[in-house]
Design an enzyme around this catalytic site. Sequence first.
Site, PDB file in Angstrom:
ATOM      1  N   CYS A   1     136.541   1.428 -84.679  1.00 15.29           N
ATOM      2  CA  CYS A   1     135.279   1.708 -84.000  1.00 15.29           C
ATOM      3  C   CYS A   1     135.328   3.093 -83.336  1.00 15.29           C
ATOM      4  O   CYS A   1     135.395   4.082 -84.028  1.00 15.29           O
ATOM      5  CB  CYS A   1     134.947   0.579 -83.019  1.00 15.29           C
ATOM      6  SG  CYS A   1     133.220   0.558 -82.528  1.00 15.29           S
TER       7      CYS A   1
ATOM      8  N   HIS B   1     135.764  -4.654 -86.226  1.00 16.77           N
ATOM      9  CA  HIS B   1     136.874  -4.921 -85.299  1.00 16.77           C
ATOM     10  C   HIS B   1     137.789  -6.047 -85.793  1.00 16.77           C
ATOM     11  O   HIS B   1     137.563  -7.208 -85.450  1.00 16.77           O
ATOM     12  CB  HIS B   1     136.311  -5.353 -83.941  1.00 16.77           C
ATOM     13  CG  HIS B   1     135.675  -4.240 -83.162  1.00 16.77           C
ATOM     14  ND1 HIS B   1     136.379  -3.435 -82.294  1.00 16.77           N
ATOM     15  CD2 HIS B   1     134.398  -3.800 -83.133  1.00 16.77           C
ATOM     16  CE1 HIS B   1     135.562  -2.557 -81.745  1.00 16.77           C
ATOM     17  NE2 HIS B   1     134.345  -2.747 -82.241  1.00 16.77           N
TER      18      HIS B   1
ATOM     19  N   GLU C   1     140.651  -6.701 -84.635  1.00 14.97           N
ATOM     20  CA  GLU C   1     141.354  -7.259 -83.465  1.00 14.97           C
ATOM     21  C   GLU C   1     140.511  -8.309 -82.742  1.00 14.97           C
ATOM     22  O   GLU C   1     141.021  -9.036 -81.900  1.00 14.97           O
ATOM     23  CB  GLU C   1     141.779  -6.129 -82.509  1.00 14.97           C
ATOM     24  CG  GLU C   1     140.738  -5.657 -81.503  1.00 14.97           C
ATOM     25  CD  GLU C   1     139.642  -4.780 -82.105  1.00 14.97           C
ATOM     26  OE1 GLU C   1     139.528  -4.696 -83.339  1.00 14.97           O
ATOM     27  OE2 GLU C   1     138.876  -4.198 -81.311  1.00 14.97           O
TER      28      GLU C   1
END
Lengths: 228, 83
Positions: free
Chosen positions: A87, A195, A197
């Site tokens: 990002c 994302h 994560e």
Amino acid sequence: MRAGVLVFPGSNCDRDLAVALERATGARPALIWHKETSLPEGLDLVAIPGGFSFGDHLRCGAIAARSPVMRAVVDFAAAGGHVLGICNGFQILIEAGLLPGALMRNAGLKFVCRRVPLRVETTESAFTRRYHQGERVEFPVAHHDGNYVAGPELRAALEGEGRIAFRYLDNPNGSAGDIAGVLSRNRRILGLMPHPERAVDPAIGGTDGARLFSGLVEALGSETLERA
Amino acid sequence: MGARMKARVEVTLKAGVLDPQGEAIRHALGSLGFDGVEDVRVGKVIELELEMQDRNKARAELERMCEKLLANTVIEDYRVEFL
């Protein structure tokens, strides 16, 4: 694998990224402040988190890309180190010249925050080796400036060299060629808007992102042993 | 005593780069009744005060600033002028 997570004023995914890396490696990654002029010894991976570094002033990632720690990251990358930018981290990598193209305001002008389906376009990298070619995965996106700009020449080069890592199945931001993530020429730098994560725990919506981190451990763990 | 000079840097999107903000403004102008607006492009203006005497040197320095930070030359052009 020893990992470090950069922290800028305005980073807000640094903790999530550290947790995802800790789950994969079993060790807490180093958190590295942007004013550091060198990286910790023996690092295998530098991870650049999402957020709004320096308030997105001038252009997203522009100020962070010129910070002292990024000079060390450029050297680390030149020496063959692995770098992951997610990002705002992707925006920073592009502003630092480590990945090609540009990221502009989303075509719909709206901040897009939802889970998006992606297709894995290549498994030939430490980041994507544990996925299957053409596999459909879901990662969340949360960004205002994720519209990947690449002219015909760059797009042809990225295609030809198999450097498109992920593509959107339902393009949320107007990105050229539905590109969601790209690899560097040596395939050791990955930048992506979604994302991974935020997709490592079934309690908060899926675990499709976990293999990105375990793949890195698989690839870089062994590399560390070979070097020793 | 160094002379102080003022410069203005204009950063604009390169021709051919789609400008979603410009498009939104064009639509809004249309809905306000401003007809005939064919295209809108949004850019930035950055004003700088410099402690420098030589305009040529200052221009060269400003161009380096644009290349290194003020503009993203992948998608943007820049223009330097003195005030």
